[in-house]
Design a protein around this motif. Structure first.
Motif, PDB file in Angstrom:
ATOM      1  N   GLY A 164       0.791  -1.230   0.000  1.00 61.94           N
ATOM      2  CA  GLY A 164       0.000   0.000   0.000  1.00 61.94           C
ATOM      3  C   GLY A 164       0.816   1.268   0.000  1.00 61.94           C
ATOM      4  N   ASN A 165       2.040   1.191  -0.499  1.00 66.88           N
ATOM      5  CA  ASN A 165       2.918   2.359  -0.499  1.00 66.88           C
ATOM      6  C   ASN A 165       3.026   3.050  -1.852  1.00 66.88           C
ATOM      7  OD1 ASN A 165       3.633   2.052   2.237  1.00 66.88           O
ATOM      8  ND2 ASN A 165       5.172   0.509   1.712  1.00 66.88           N
ATOM      9  N   ILE A 166       2.354   2.524  -2.857  1.00 67.71           N
ATOM     10  CA  ILE A 166       2.428   3.088  -4.199  1.00 67.71           C
ATOM     11  C   ILE A 166       1.089   3.742  -4.550  1.00 67.71           C
ATOM     12  CG2 ILE A 166       2.850   2.625  -6.638  1.00 67.71           C
ATOM     13  CD1 ILE A 166       5.307   2.238  -4.932  1.00 67.71           C
ATOM     14  N   TYR A 167       1.175   4.958  -5.110  1.00 60.74           N
ATOM     15  CA  TYR A 167      -0.013   5.727  -5.486  1.00 60.74           C
ATOM     16  C   TYR A 167       0.131   6.194  -6.926  1.00 60.74           C
ATOM     17  CZ  TYR A 167      -0.968   5.583  -0.526  1.00 60.74           C
ATOM     18  OH  TYR A 167      -1.218   5.146   0.745  1.00 60.74           O
ATOM     19  N   ILE A 168      -0.983   6.602  -7.503  1.00 62.71           N
ATOM     20  CA  ILE A 168      -0.965   6.960  -8.916  1.00 62.71           C
ATOM     21  C   ILE A 168      -1.916   8.118  -9.186  1.00 62.71           C
ATOM     22  CG2 ILE A 168      -2.797   5.339  -9.596  1.00 62.71           C
ATOM     23  CD1 ILE A 168      -1.094   4.721 -12.122  1.00 62.71           C
ATOM     24  N   ALA A 169      -1.526   8.962 -10.140  1.00 64.29           N
ATOM     25  CA  ALA A 169      -2.396  10.025 -10.652  1.00 64.29           C
ATOM     26  C   ALA A 169      -2.425   9.888 -12.163  1.00 64.29           C
ATOM     27  CB  ALA A 169      -1.890  11.400 -10.239  1.00 64.29           C
ATOM     28  N   ASP A 170      -3.598   9.631 -12.708  1.00 61.00           N
ATOM     29  CA  ASP A 170      -3.749   9.327 -14.130  1.00 61.00           C
ATOM     30  C   ASP A 170      -4.665  10.360 -14.773  1.00 61.00           C
ATOM     31  OD1 ASP A 170      -4.099   8.217 -16.644  1.00 61.00           O
ATOM     32  OD2 ASP A 170      -4.430   6.178 -15.914  1.00 61.00           O
ATOM     33  N   TYR A 171      -4.173  11.028 -15.812  1.00 66.12           N
ATOM     34  CA  TYR A 171      -4.939  12.089 -16.481  1.00 66.12           C
ATOM     35  C   TYR A 171      -5.497  11.603 -17.816  1.00 66.12           C
ATOM     36  CZ  TYR A 171      -2.951  14.832 -12.780  1.00 66.12           C
ATOM     37  OH  TYR A 171      -2.621  15.300 -11.529  1.00 66.12           O
ATOM     38  N   GLU A 172      -5.976  10.377 -17.787  1.00 73.16           N
ATOM     39  CA  GLU A 172      -6.539   9.758 -18.993  1.00 73.16           C
ATOM     40  C   GLU A 172      -7.667  10.588 -19.582  1.00 73.16           C
ATOM     41  OE1 GLU A 172      -8.543   5.465 -20.322  1.00 73.16           O
ATOM     42  OE2 GLU A 172      -8.290   6.000 -18.202  1.00 73.16           O
ATOM     43  N   ILE A 173      -8.375  11.347 -18.762  1.00 76.01           N
ATOM     44  CA  ILE A 173      -9.507  12.139 -19.227  1.00 76.01           C
ATOM     45  C   ILE A 173      -9.098  13.141 -20.310  1.00 76.01           C
ATOM     46  CG2 ILE A 173      -9.270  13.955 -17.483  1.00 76.01           C
ATOM     47  CD1 ILE A 173     -12.319  13.990 -17.291  1.00 76.01           C
ATOM     48  N   LEU A 174      -7.803  13.482 -20.369  1.00 73.11           N
ATOM     49  CA  LEU A 174      -7.316  14.435 -21.373  1.00 73.11           C
ATOM     50  C   LEU A 174      -6.828  13.757 -22.649  1.00 73.11           C
ATOM     51  CD1 LEU A 174      -5.268  16.869 -19.079  1.00 73.11           C
ATOM     52  CD2 LEU A 174      -7.612  17.133 -19.901  1.00 73.11           C
ATOM     53  N   ASP A 175      -6.839  12.442 -22.679  1.00 73.08           N
ATOM     54  CA  ASP A 175      -6.299  11.723 -23.833  1.00 73.08           C
ATOM     55  C   ASP A 175      -7.086  12.064 -25.092  1.00 73.08           C
ATOM     56  OD1 ASP A 175      -4.628   9.952 -25.185  1.00 73.08           O
ATOM     57  OD2 ASP A 175      -6.043   8.293 -24.941  1.00 73.08           O
ATOM     58  N   GLY A 176      -6.368  12.486 -26.125  1.00 71.97           N
ATOM     59  CA  GLY A 176      -7.005  12.785 -27.400  1.00 71.97           C
ATOM     60  C   GLY A 176      -7.696  14.133 -27.469  1.00 71.97           C
TER      61      GLY A 176
ATOM     62  N   THR B 130      -1.326  17.180 -22.996  1.00 79.91           N
ATOM     63  CA  THR B 130      -1.103  15.742 -23.009  1.00 79.91           C
ATOM     64  C   THR B 130      -1.813  15.118 -21.812  1.00 79.91           C
ATOM     65  OG1 THR B 130       0.592  14.024 -23.246  1.00 79.91           O
ATOM     66  CG2 THR B 130       1.033  15.802 -21.672  1.00 79.91           C
ATOM     67  N   ALA B 131      -1.753  13.792 -21.728  1.00 81.11           N
ATOM     68  CA  ALA B 131      -2.482  13.053 -20.683  1.00 81.11           C
ATOM     69  C   ALA B 131      -1.510  12.166 -19.924  1.00 81.11           C
ATOM     70  CB  ALA B 131      -3.600  12.225 -21.312  1.00 81.11           C
TER      71      ALA B 131
END
Length: 623
Positions: free
Chosen positions: A239-251, A262-263
């Motif tokens: 549980g020590n790894i986190y993520i921020a994903d900006y997929e909503i901006l893809d394309g 960019t995304a």
């Protein structure tokens, strides 16, 4: 003739006066009335804001249930504001009539109900009819189309050096300790990661359960940044790894040839100091030779620019989704549904009214000046026009009622236990305080779950919200219990007050230093490592004109309004019943306790977090 003592109050502002004639009539439960009495215009001149006078009736009217006000223009039409009316009967009974309304029309007539809140099923037939007429009239003003989204349809030189960005801050002459800390440490990994927890957009980060298929981070890439002896997969499992994903901006196309978008995907790690730090960044959703994964071990400028790209994408998502959609526009849906479906005498209307104050007005201003085709946002960011609508529509596809319930939203992102997440800690305290207050009010007026089910106005209100969200399968269409009603109303109030405060009032703190969160980028993201230098970065960052506009915008958005009304402050008391007044006192006491807890904690912090301190949370979305 019987004499009734009447006190009429207006507000302490010059435009609240009138030079037209105001007439007042008292009405009982059988619609029998007193004499039509002239409230002389001279009595509302000067600085006088209260006037007492007598009203006569030919017979005893018993309980006064309504007051009729009529404004008749003379040569010029003046608006007039009525704050409240109090009536004392010949038998020494007192009745209050909260109004808080403007009489604007040339010859306007309004009927004001006695202040006691009433559920629709408890009204007399006469009052039910009038109640329905009131709502039908209101629905002609507040209309819903297919979706609330329907209404949504010099200095170009680069700065020479990063330090030059200080020049535009000199004009503001504002001492801001948090901003000074940002300016000093913005390029450090700990400051970059901290903002995912307690910056302007504290809702993007989530616990990483599995690496996305399109983000091929291998253990050997990040081994040097993890705890000694643990693999990447072991750290994920711990549980020590986190993520921020900006997929909503893809394309999504950028707004012009001078802007890029960019995304990115950013992997973050909770280190031994309980800091959140970035350990891998990919600047697109498409891995490959032209989309390398940047690492803290890369050269200084490669890593700096990669982080800038993440923060620029974060700026755009924050403004359009986290801020505009999920506070401003959602609160507008609640407000329109309230006016369309809840009579002014309904207890929930009285409860919510302070929390939708000015929201439609500020949103109309935003549509015209901020997010229109030629608005400020299109000039300072990477997204404009139809592309803004595209991003918002994508966000709507994943918007659910549960995502607006603060505890469930935190849990859904796996963020229950991460340390130093002050947005979560303070938000939970505010959520619980609002929920306790709302639950107390609900129990005053609803003695059972069946009472909720029989309240046709509440059921239509919920149905209207569902329709207005244009995502009706993910929002409730009815409420069956008092607990469900209390949670629903907590969502409305929390969204308009605490959530908006959390994502709005820190903008100057975190965006005031342009390199920390560039509103746009002027060169494309690098496709190879080792080709970025300081000049490339300066040419990528917003130019002088764009930087100045962005700074002015976030400064304006971060300011409280004059005479701001903060959470739990209700000077326009819509309720007259003592049990509700006691519930409000308890609510304020709890909020004061939370304020003191936050203040004590902040004294121990280098970067204090105050956006969710109740004394800094406005009641409504008003800026």
């Amino acid at each position: 003739m019987l004499t009734y003592k009447v006190l009429v109050s207006t507000d302490r502002q010059r435009t609240a006066e009138t030079k037209n004639s105001i007439y007042l009539t008292l009405l009982d439960s059988n619609n029998q009335s007193s004499e039509r009495t002239l409230v002389k215009k001279s009595r509302f001149g000067g600085m006088e804001r209260e006037i007492s006078f007598d009203v006569c009736a030919k017979k005893d009217l018993g309980d006064i249930v309504q007051v009729k006000l009529e404004k008749e223009k003379h040569f010029v039409n003046f608006q007039w504001f009525c704050k409240h009316i109090k009536v004392k009967t010949p038998s020494e009974k007192f009745f209050e009539f909260p109004c808080h309304r403007w009489l604007v029309g040339k010859n306007e007539v309004i009927i004001i109900r006695e202040g006691s809140a009433q559920l629709p099923q408890d009204d007399t037939e006469l009052l039910k009819k009038q109640r329905q007429e009131e709502l039908e009239s209101t629905r002609k003003i507040f209309r819903i189309g297919d979706s609330f989204l329907d209404k949504f349809k010099g200095f170009i030189q680069s700065w020479k050096d990063l330090a030059d960005f200080e020049k535009i801050l000199e004009d503001f002459k504002i001492k801001n300790t948090l901003l000074e800390n940002v300016m000093q440490d913005w390029s450090k990994d700990y400051m970059f990661g901290y903002q995912f927890l307690n910056g302007c957009n504290p809702v993007m980060i989530r616990k990483c359960m599995n690496l996305p298929d399109n983000f091929p981070v291998r253990h050997e890439m990040v081994d040097g940044f993890l705890r000694r002896g643990a693999t990447l997969q072991e750290e994920i499992k711990a549980g020590n790894i986190y993520i921020a994903d900006y997929e909503i901006l893809d394309g999504v196309p950028a707004s012009s040839t001078r802007h890029y978008l960019t995304a990115p995907i950013c992997l973050l790690y909770k280190n031994r100091l309980d800091q959140i730090v970035p350990i891998a960044i990919q600047l697109s959703q498409n891995p490959g030779e032209k989309s390398p994964i940047f690492l803290p071990s890369d050269n200084e400028y490669d890593w700096m620019l990669a982080k800038m790209w993440v923060k620029s994408s974060d700026f755009n998502v924050h403004q359009l989704v986290t801020h505009l959609l999920k506070t401003h526009l959602i609160s507008e849906v609640f407000e329109i549904a309230m006016y369309r479906q809840l009579s002014a005498v309904h207890p929930v209307h009285k409860l919510l009214k302070p929390h939708v104050r000015f929201t439609i007005a500020i949103n109309a201003e935003a549509r015209e000046k901020l997010v229109s085709d030629g608005g400020v946002f299109s000039k300072i960011s990477s997204i404009a026009g139809a592309e803004m609508e595209k991003v918002i529509k994508r966000a709507m596809e994943t918007l659910t009622y549960e995502s607006l319930c603060f505890p469930e939203a935190i849990k859904a992102r796996g963020m229950e236990d991460i340390p130093k997440y002050f947005y979560r800690d303070d938000g939970m305290k505010i959520w619980e305080a609002i929920n306790c207050f709302v639950s107390a009010v609900v129990e005053i007026y609803y003695d059972s779950d069946e009472t909720v089910q029989k309240d046709v106005e509440i059921q239509e209100f919920v149905k209207d919200v569902s329709f207005g969200m244009n995502n009706s399968d993910k929002f409730p269409k009815s409420l069956k219990t008092r607990e469900e009603l209390a949670e629903y109303l907590t969502v409305v109030i929390f969204t308009a007050s605490a959530q908006h405060a959390a994502v709005n009032f820190g903008q100057f703190d975190w965006y005031g230093w342009i390199p920390n969160s560039p509103s746009t980028m002027r060169k494309p993201p690098p496709e190879q490592k080792g080709q970025v230098d300081l000049k490339y970065i300066m040419d990528s960052l917003p130019d002088r004109g764009c930087s100045s506009k962005a700074l002015g915008t976030v400064w304006a958005l971060s300011q409280f309004q004059k005479n701001e009304l903060f959470l739990g402050t209700y000077p326009d008391m819509c309720f007259t019943e003592q049990p509700v007044k006691e519930a409000i006192k308890t609510f304020r006491k709890k909020l004061d306790e939370v304020t003191n807890i936050i203040k004590s904690r902040n004294e121990e912090l280098t970067l204090d977090y105050c956006y969710l301190s109740p004394d800094k949370i406005p009641n409504s979305v008003a800026v």
